[in-house]
Design an enzyme around this catalytic site. Sequence first.
Site, short mmCIF file in Angstrom:
data_model
loop_
_atom_site.label_atom_id
_atom_site.label_comp_id
_atom_site.label_asym_id
_atom_site.label_seq_id
_atom_site.Cartn_x
_atom_site.Cartn_y
_atom_site.Cartn_z
N HIS A 38 0.85 -1.18 0.00
CA HIS A 38 0.00 0.00 0.00
C HIS A 38 0.89 1.24 0.00
O HIS A 38 2.12 1.13 0.06
CB HIS A 38 -0.95 0.00 1.20
CG HIS A 38 -2.12 -0.91 1.04
ND1 HIS A 38 -3.10 -0.71 0.09
CD2 HIS A 38 -2.48 -2.05 1.70
CE1 HIS A 38 -4.01 -1.66 0.17
NE2 HIS A 38 -3.65 -2.49 1.13
N ASP A 93 -0.14 7.04 -3.56
CA ASP A 93 -1.29 6.76 -4.42
C ASP A 93 -1.60 7.91 -5.37
O ASP A 93 -1.85 7.69 -6.56
CB ASP A 93 -2.53 6.50 -3.56
CG ASP A 93 -2.56 5.08 -2.99
OD1 ASP A 93 -1.75 4.25 -3.42
OD2 ASP A 93 -3.40 4.82 -2.10
#
Length: 373
Positions: free
Chosen positions: A136, A166
Amino acid sequence: MTGPLAGVRALVLAGMGPVPYVSMLLADMGADVVRVVRPPNRSARALSQTDGLTEDVDVVNRGVDAVAVDLKDPAGRERVLRLAEAADIFIEGYRPGVTERLGLGPDEVMTRNERLVYVRLTGYGQTGPRSRVAGHDINYVAQSGVLHAMARSDSAPRPPINLLGDYAAGGAMGAYGIACALVSAARTGRGQVIDAAMVDGVAALTAKLQGLRAAGLYSDDPGTNFLDSGAPFYDTYRCTDGGYIAVGALEPDFYREFVSRLGPDTADWPDQNDRASWPHLRKLIGDAIERRTRDEWEKVFAGTDACVTPVLTFDEAAVDPHNTQRGVYRTVGGVLHPMPAPRFSGTPAREPEIPRVGTVATEEVASRWGVGA
């Protein structure tokens, strides 16, 4: 459709993190973006922070159509390939090798459309020892070396939510790659594959820091440098009401302006660049700021070059006079939307709208894109 990407078509295999964000960036700029989602009976159940997030408030899906296709069904795969024939961009965010197993890898898809820009958005990239392992945002930022720097002195590294990996290094950097590849395709008539790894993107963002490190002007000890809370004149301070102000008085002129407005007893304060005195200077600044509320300090520094701003909440930022005049945020359907950025003088971006709920038929998209039934 309006915007600099009006007429551009993007086909996106639904994913997490940077995938929906880059989809929104393209749609904001006028691209016709279609997201391929699993049929309801094939939807995987996964616990995440998005549990309970309904489609109508999921801002990153604004302007994006969704079609439900079973990619493991040969007929479904053929539907996607037919749409790809008319697309300019194809985006996937799976681990390396997954789309190849589905029959939707670059070789299969680009055989149908040699002008296609095929985008692979991942954390670790298509190659390397970590390329096939899960991760992540926090993992990719750590892998790049940047998370180590995101700490105060003698404290643990603190992840910047998931904005850096992200969205900045993944979605925004991916959109930049797409723009570059579209220009190349328009010039050469041939598309290409983009290997957009978040680790690569975060590393690219450190370019200036690498120069400072090489010159001996940036220490790898976090919380000791000018921009990482090491300098007392580049930090946040608590006010008497519990609010905070952000101080960025780096340059000497700005620093003098800042200190002069803290009170009359600052003349004998340590020199700005006396690093040995920074702990004492930090206490002096903190003590001075704790004497007033955040709003009082905002009035003191209003219109000055002291580089001081209140630390606003999202709700406060939405109604701040500067942000309001520029239209930085807009409430749509009861949800606060950041407005598209950057701004174009000749081809303004699409106005934000409530994200569409449910799916449309693949036939509807095929007709719109001119590929027949």
